[in-house]
Structures are given as structure tokens and as C-alpha cells.
Design a protein around this motif. Structure first.
Motif, mmCIF file in Angstrom:
data_model
loop_
_atom_site.group_PDB
_atom_site.id
_atom_site.type_symbol
_atom_site.label_atom_id
_atom_site.label_comp_id
_atom_site.label_asym_id
_atom_site.label_seq_id
_atom_site.Cartn_x
_atom_site.Cartn_y
_atom_site.Cartn_z
ATOM 1 N N ASP A 264 0.810 -1.141 0.224
ATOM 2 C CA ASP A 264 0.258 0.052 -0.053
ATOM 3 C C ASP A 264 1.245 1.513 0.249
ATOM 4 N N SER A 265 2.128 1.141 1.170
ATOM 5 C CA SER A 265 2.837 2.174 0.517
ATOM 6 C C SER A 265 3.474 2.355 -0.463
ATOM 7 N N SER B 146 1.160 4.088 -3.019
ATOM 8 C CA SER B 146 0.255 5.449 -2.484
ATOM 9 C C SER B 146 1.597 6.117 -3.377
ATOM 10 N N THR C 148 -5.086 3.503 -6.092
ATOM 11 C CA THR C 148 -4.688 3.141 -5.651
ATOM 12 C C THR C 148 -5.795 1.809 -4.880
#
Length: 335
Positions: free
Chosen positions: A208-209, A212, A219
Motif C-alpha cells: 500500500d505504501s 501510494s 490505489t
């Protein structure tokens, strides 16, 4: 707002028209001839089948009133000229009626007929609908109970033809063929960036990071449909389980990393099976119908049809024409 309502109206028009999936993508026969030489009471003609002005108004005014009941009469103020909802509805009505008459001709060629039971139900439906009409409705539509029965008979015959032509369609759709997956993805445009993302994933960086920071597209969770995936993407994802992340997949000039959230969404997959079956049925029907259409022309009486507007017959409020057909003869359609 206008675009959304327009799409809803298009769906409502096509769904109500003949009450079967056959009306999707309605079209005229191969050649359209605009003319003023087929009589003031005839809107269009396909082969030796014709659409009378009263038949056309039966469809059109029911559509008008269905829309007004759902969205309010102000709906007709949306758009102007050829881009108005009135123009769209008139065009769709004419297309649906021309297709229905073409299907009646095809039914005759295929020797498809109504049974005694079906003819009895046609008469019953016509009786019920005609009794529902007010004096203002009758004045506007200018139809008799026999006229309504004739239209219902054509609708029933067209529906029965469609069901017969699609009856041999394979109704088995596997989970894999209809698979809908829920995923997240990282999409980048450059190979150098893709290599960087791949190395960070190998080192255990959070998906997820990374998404992003690096992804050029959404996303959020998205759905992937098996029939819309490339073979390359499908092969990259099929060996994965929930929570796994794919290797880099390069296609269409972009680089993808896909994280599986749900490998098969059961509810969406079951819905997709219905979509696939309907498409198979449509393809089976179109294979016969389109070849038949190549031999047919459609004459359209431009002057008569242009003179019909929603501004007239405002006291006409009937809107149950298709509902009554569905009640008595809807069982003929292929689900």
C-alpha cells in the motif's frame, strides 16, 4: 446528471420494448429508405409487414408516461433538438418496432407460430389493457382492442422466436470463465521505476505504501473480470492466493504489480455468469437475425413520424402496456 438519466432511460426503453434481451442493440434492417409515399397512417414498413401510426403511438406514449411517472414531466426539458430525450425515445421506438416486424417475418420463415393457449393469453392481455384505458387514452392512441391484440401477438411471436433461436446455447459457465477478482495494483509507466518497485517488494516493503508513492493510477480496490484480462495477466495471477503479489506484468506500455485481495468474488462471479449467458444468447440470435436482415429494407415515413410529438395528447396517461404483456406472456422470454 443529464448523462446518468439518459442512460437510465435508454435501459428502460430497451428493457420494456419486447421484454427480452433480444432488444439489446436494436437496429433497423440493413437499408433504411426515408419516404413519404407509404400512406399517412403508416410509420414504417419492413418487407410486407408495416407499423401503423397507432401502433407506434401505443409504444411511444406508454414510454413517455412511464418516464414521466418515474422522473417527472420536467424530464423532457433535457436536451434540445436531435439531442433531446424525446428525439432519443422516438428513435428507439422506431428501431424497436422495425426489429419486431423483422422478427415477425423471420418467425414466418422459421415456421414459428403461437399455440392456442398463447393466442388465448394474447386476447386476455389485450382485453385487460384495453379496459384500463381512459377515454382520453383511447382518443390519443386511436386503437381498438383488436389492434392491441395484434401488437401483443407480434411481441409474443418475436419473443418466442428469440427463445427458440437461443435454446441451444450452452448454459454451463465455469467459475474460472466467469471469475471476478478483487485486487489492488501498482501501475507505473517506466521500466526503471518498475525495477525499483520490484526490488522494494522483494525486500518486504508494504504494498500500500509503495502504491501510494509510485502508482500513476488509483490505489483503491478494483475488480478484474476474466473475460477482460489479457492471457498474460491471467497467467500471472492464477497461481496466486489471497494476499499474494504478482511479479511485474508489462503490457500496453505500462508495468503492473497486482495484489490479490479476493481471488474469486463469489457474488460478482455469479452475476458475471448471467452476463456471459445473455451474451451467448444474443450472439446465437444475432447470427441468424443479421443474416436475415441483409435481405430486408425498411421504409420510414419521415413526414408522419416527424409530426408526432410529446406535446400532443397530454391527457393520455396510460403506462401499463408492457406490464400487462409481462404478466400474461412474459413467461415466453428466455431468462
Amino acid at each position: 446528471m443529464r448523462r446518468t438519466i439518459g442512460k437510465r432511460l435508454a435501459v428502460l426503453t430497451l428493457t420494456g420494448a419486447l421484454l427480452t434481451p433480444m432488444v439489446s442493440g436494436c437496429s433497423f434492417p440493413a437499408k433504411i429508405i426515408w419516404t413519404t409515399s407509404i400512406g399517412d397512417s403508416t410509420v414504417c414498413r419492413v418487407g410486407d409487414e408495416s407499423v401503423s401510426l397507432s401502433e407506434a403511438k401505443l409504444f411511444l406514449l406508454n414510454y413517455r408516461n412511464m418516464y414521466a411517472n418515474t422522473y417527472g414531466k420536467a424530464i423532457w426539458k433535457i436536451g434540445k433538438g436531435d439531442r433531446s430525450l424525446e428525439a432519443h425515445t422516438k428513435e428507439t421506438t422506431l428501431s424497436v418496432l422495425a426489429k419486431m416486424k423483422t422478427m415477425v417475418l423471420l418467425a414466418k420463415e422459421q415456421k414459428v407460430t403461437l399455440t392456442a393457449k398463447e393466442e388465448s393469453l394474447v386476447k386476455k392481455a389485450a382485453e385487460v389493457y384495453y379496459k384500463s384505458l381512459s377515454d382520453a387514452d383511447k382518443d390519443a392512441l386511436e386503437v381498438s382492442e383488436e389492434d392491441v391484440a395484434k401488437v401483443y401477438a407480434d411481441m409474443a411471436l418475436a419473443t418466442k422466436l428469440y427463445t427458440g433461436l437461443t435454446g441451444g446455447v450452452n448454459e454451463e459457465v465455469s467459475d474460472d470463465d466467469a471469475r471476478v477478482m478483487v485486487v489492488k495494483q501498482i501501475v507505473v509507466n517506466e521500466e526503471k521505476v518498475a525495477n525499483t518497485v520490484a526490488k522494494k517488494l522483494e525486500k518486504g516493503a508494504g504494498f500500500d505504501s509503495l502504491a501510494s508513492y509510485y502508482s500513476t493510477e488509483s490505489t483503491e480496490e478494483i475488480t478484474l473480470y476474466r473475460q477482460k484480462m489479457s492471457n498474460q495477466m491471467y497467467l500471472a495471477l492464477m497461481g496466486l492466493s489471497d494476499g499474494d503479489v504478482s511479479d511485474c506484468v508489462s503490457e500496453n506500455g505500462k508495468y503492473y504489480f497486482v495484489k490479490i485481495i479476493t481471488k474469486i468474488d463469489r457474488e460478482l462471479t455469479n452475476q458475471n455468469k448471467e452476463v456471459i449467458l445473455k451474451q451467448r444468447a444474443k450472439d446465437a440470435f444475432d447470427n441468424v437475425y443479421q443474416n436475415f436482415c441483409k435481405e430486408k429494407n425498411s421504409d420510414v415515413n419521415e413526414k408522419v413520424w416527424d409530426d408526432v410529438t410529446f406535446q400532443e395528447d397530454t391527457e393520455c396517461t396510460t403506462s401499463q402496456f408492457f406490464t400487462v404483456f409481462e404478466k400474461y406472456l412474459g413467461y415466453l422470454k428466455r431468462e
